[in-house]
Design a protein around this motif. Structure first.
Motif, PDB file in Angstrom:
ATOM      1  N   THR A  69      -3.520 -27.933  27.905  1.00  0.00           N
ATOM      2  CA  THR A  69      -2.994 -29.494  28.232  1.00  0.00           C
ATOM      3  C   THR A  69      -1.962 -29.681  27.560  1.00  0.00           C
ATOM      4  O   THR A  69      -0.846 -30.412  27.819  1.00  0.00           O
ATOM      5  CB  THR A  69      -4.213 -30.435  28.093  1.00  0.00           C
ATOM      6  N   LEU A  70      -1.841 -29.319  25.954  1.00  0.00           N
ATOM      7  CA  LEU A  70      -0.563 -29.709  25.089  1.00  0.00           C
ATOM      8  C   LEU A  70       0.773 -29.007  25.663  1.00  0.00           C
ATOM      9  O   LEU A  70       1.852 -29.623  25.706  1.00  0.00           O
ATOM     10  CB  LEU A  70      -0.999 -29.484  23.811  1.00  0.00           C
ATOM     11  N   ARG A  71       0.637 -27.776  26.181  1.00  0.00           N
ATOM     12  CA  ARG A  71       2.098 -27.196  26.745  1.00  0.00           C
ATOM     13  C   ARG A  71       2.471 -27.681  28.096  1.00  0.00           C
ATOM     14  O   ARG A  71       3.593 -28.065  28.104  1.00  0.00           O
ATOM     15  CB  ARG A  71       1.352 -25.583  27.155  1.00  0.00           C
ATOM     16  N   GLN A  84       6.082 -30.094  28.461  1.00  0.00           N
ATOM     17  CA  GLN A  84       7.245 -29.698  29.429  1.00  0.00           C
ATOM     18  C   GLN A  84       7.547 -30.926  30.333  1.00  0.00           C
ATOM     19  O   GLN A  84       8.470 -31.017  30.901  1.00  0.00           O
ATOM     20  CB  GLN A  84       6.719 -28.717  30.244  1.00  0.00           C
ATOM     21  N   GLN A  85       6.799 -31.952  30.081  1.00  0.00           N
ATOM     22  CA  GLN A  85       7.094 -33.372  30.840  1.00  0.00           C
ATOM     23  C   GLN A  85       7.726 -34.395  29.551  1.00  0.00           C
ATOM     24  O   GLN A  85       7.716 -34.158  28.458  1.00  0.00           O
ATOM     25  CB  GLN A  85       5.691 -33.852  31.486  1.00  0.00           C
ATOM     26  N   ASP A  86       7.871 -35.508  30.252  1.00  0.00           N
ATOM     27  CA  ASP A  86       8.421 -36.566  29.468  1.00  0.00           C
ATOM     28  C   ASP A  86       7.493 -38.073  29.532  1.00  0.00           C
ATOM     29  O   ASP A  86       7.887 -38.566  30.714  1.00  0.00           O
ATOM     30  CB  ASP A  86       9.919 -36.916  29.845  1.00  0.00           C
ATOM     31  N   HIS A  87       6.734 -38.241  28.604  1.00  0.00           N
ATOM     32  CA  HIS A  87       5.957 -39.372  28.570  1.00  0.00           C
ATOM     33  C   HIS A  87       6.187 -40.137  27.613  1.00  0.00           C
ATOM     34  O   HIS A  87       6.005 -39.926  26.421  1.00  0.00           O
ATOM     35  CB  HIS A  87       4.456 -39.127  28.749  1.00  0.00           C
ATOM     36  N   LEU A 103      -3.892 -39.603  30.544  1.00  0.00           N
ATOM     37  CA  LEU A 103      -3.286 -40.298  31.715  1.00  0.00           C
ATOM     38  C   LEU A 103      -1.870 -40.751  31.451  1.00  0.00           C
ATOM     39  O   LEU A 103      -1.689 -41.033  30.106  1.00  0.00           O
ATOM     40  CB  LEU A 103      -4.116 -41.422  32.381  1.00  0.00           C
ATOM     41  N   ASP A 104      -0.862 -40.815  31.971  1.00  0.00           N
ATOM     42  CA  ASP A 104       0.157 -41.491  32.024  1.00  0.00           C
ATOM     43  C   ASP A 104      -0.003 -42.866  31.971  1.00  0.00           C
ATOM     44  O   ASP A 104      -0.701 -43.397  32.804  1.00  0.00           O
ATOM     45  CB  ASP A 104       1.187 -41.317  32.980  1.00  0.00           C
ATOM     46  N   ALA A 137       4.119 -38.046  22.851  1.00  0.00           N
ATOM     47  CA  ALA A 137       4.305 -39.254  23.371  1.00  0.00           C
ATOM     48  C   ALA A 137       4.747 -40.403  22.133  1.00  0.00           C
ATOM     49  O   ALA A 137       4.111 -40.148  21.054  1.00  0.00           O
ATOM     50  CB  ALA A 137       3.311 -39.871  24.227  1.00  0.00           C
ATOM     51  N   LYS A 138       5.636 -41.170  22.389  1.00  0.00           N
ATOM     52  CA  LYS A 138       5.902 -42.007  21.493  1.00  0.00           C
ATOM     53  C   LYS A 138       4.897 -43.078  21.253  1.00  0.00           C
ATOM     54  O   LYS A 138       4.900 -43.483  19.812  1.00  0.00           O
ATOM     55  CB  LYS A 138       6.985 -42.986  22.054  1.00  0.00           C
ATOM     56  N   GLN A 139       4.183 -43.312  22.059  1.00  0.00           N
ATOM     57  CA  GLN A 139       2.760 -43.923  21.855  1.00  0.00           C
ATOM     58  C   GLN A 139       1.712 -43.411  22.516  1.00  0.00           C
ATOM     59  O   GLN A 139       1.664 -42.947  23.675  1.00  0.00           O
ATOM     60  CB  GLN A 139       3.123 -45.350  22.465  1.00  0.00           C
TER      61      GLN A 139
END
Length: 455
Positions: free
Chosen positions: A71-73, A77-80, A125-126, A169-171
């Motif tokens: 999951t962390l990998r 690779q994404q940007d959240h 979740l995003d 993620a930032k938050q």
């Protein structure tokens, strides 16, 4: 179906075990069942899968770590900017299969008699789209008959909070129901620098309130800050009928008091949070039914109605983990109907099935996603077959046409749902997609034989 994401990577001492474990992960992802006979390609592989789960060198923690790292990998690779970690607990009940299990490495579940084990999961979740992105946290344990409500089980919330810090993620916001609303847990998340949304477990004492006034009374007397309308689904367990209802929203700052039994020099006397009450208006409630009232606590800032509705939306998104639990049970994988003789092997299978169920539920939630490419989930050759199938499944009217951009995941899910006998009315669920994926797998097998990848 072969999803394009890489499989969880095992790091067992025996490379042969790594290979068999990878094959079992792959089979769970493609065949949507926990039946080892159906997962295996032949009798020899079925025996390998069984021996893998029974092998003492295959540790439960290693499987959990592999799922977490997978999951962390994906997330890296994404940007959240902001991720939600939705957590809850379910029980796996094997009482109907007890003549197979004999209680070995199993305990009792919530009724204190039936055989089984508990699984606490945290799915990601995003925060903006509420799109399911994977499973981060997994904890499993058994309970002995004399443990009515053992204190150590509350540790699951604290472990999940520490794991939340790993999210890229930032938050990060933890979201859960009443059981995790513990004063010491609030102290922990404040110290970790993460956010949390939780339904209030009890009518807490509040510092600075009027004499005798507690949390629920304090929230109820606040001025209404706004309202919204929502379709309420029927719930037979709660004797609730389906209806469209209007809800009022109130909030205020609350300073919840530390329980006396936990007051120490390390614990603050109180914690300042935001309390939010969502109450169903009386005129919408059928006779004999009780109004829906949600009282939430959060350490997020809450100043406007939009803030309140956003926080409420995050709490409602908690349903995602319930959908994953439904998938591992009767809706898709039927995990409680497995006949393995060892409870520890059942728990190992449970970890692997939970990972696969998260992917299945994610696919369902992307049914309206017209931007994410289908290549994130399907191979190039599979997309070619989907393109050939799509026109054969469309009807004459616009409602029976695939509404999503060709090549998007929403477009691919529409094709799969039609293969699962969806007739374009309502929305396809996980059971429909399971049927569609099974049909697609057979079609793809024939397509692959006629069109080898090398050609």
């Amino acid at each position: 179906m072969t999803l394009q994401q890489d499989l969880p990577t095992l790091h067992l001492r025996d490379q042969r075990l790594n290979t068999v474990g990878g094959e079992l992960f792959s089979a769970l992802r493609t065949k949507h069942t926990s039946n080892l006979k159906k997962l295996a390609g032949n009798c020899n592989q079925q025996i390998q899968f069984y021996r893998f789960l029974k092998n003492k060198q295959v540790y439960l923690d290693q499987l959990i770590y592999a799922v977490q790292q997978h999951t962390l990998r994906r997330l890296e690779q994404q940007d959240h900017d902001h991720l939600l970690l939705i957590t809850d607990t379910t029980e796996l009940n094997y009482e109907k299969q007890k003549h197979y299990h004999h209680g070995k490495n199993l305990g009792v579940v919530g009724n204190n008699t039936d055989l089984g084990y508990f699984l606490h999961a945290g799915v990601v979740l995003d925060a903006q789209s509420h799109q399911l992105l994977g499973c981060l946290s997994l904890q499993l344990w058994t309970r002995t008959p004399d443990q009515v409500e053992p204190l150590p089980e509350s540790r699951k919330w604290f472990v999940t909070a520490r794991e939340a810090r790993k999210l890229p993620a930032k938050q990060v916001t933890l979201v859960h129901d009443r059981e995790g609303e513990i004063f010491q847990h609030w102290v922990q998340v404040q110290q970790l620098g993460i956010k949390m949304v939780s339904r209030a477990q009890q009518n807490r004492r509040v510092l600075g309130a009027a004499k005798g006034e507690k949390l629920f009374e304090l929230l109820a007397r606040q001025q209404e800050q706004g309202h919204f309308e929502m379709q309420v689904p029927a719930d037979l367990k709660k004797q609730r009928s389906a209806r469209k209802s209007r809800f009022s929203v109130r909030w205020c700052e609350v300073n919840i008091r530390c329980p006396e039994e936990h007051m120490t020099q390390k614990n603050p006397c109180g914690l300042t949070l935001m309390g939010l009450e969502v109450r169903e208006d009386q005129e919408n409630i059928p006779e004999g039914e009780k109004p829906i009232i949600w009282r939430l606590l959060t350490n997020h800032a809450l100043k406007t109605l939009d803030d309140a509705l956003r926080i409420l939306g995050w709490y409602v998104a908690r349903w995602s983990v319930e959908q994953c639990f439904a998938a591992i049970k009767t809706r898709v994988f039927d995990l409680e109907n497995r006949h393995l003789s060892d409870g520890l092997a059942l728990q190992k299978l449970g970890v692997m099935v939970m990972w696969a169920a998260t992917l299945s539920t994610e696919l369902v939630k992307r049914r309206d996603d017209g931007t994410t490419p289908a290549s994130n989930f399907f191979s190039v050759q599979q997309i070619v077959l989907l393109e050939k199938l799509n026109p054969t499944l469309e009807g004459r009217t616009q409602k029976l046409k695939n509404p999503h951009p060709t090549g998007s995941i929403g477009w691919a899910v529409w094709v799969i749902a039609r293969l699962g006998s969806w007739h374009c009315y309502g929305v396809p669920g996980v059971k429909t997609l399971k049927a569609g994926l099974e049909a697609f797998e057979l079609l793809f097998l024939g397509f692959s034989l006629q069109n080898p990848p090398d050609e």
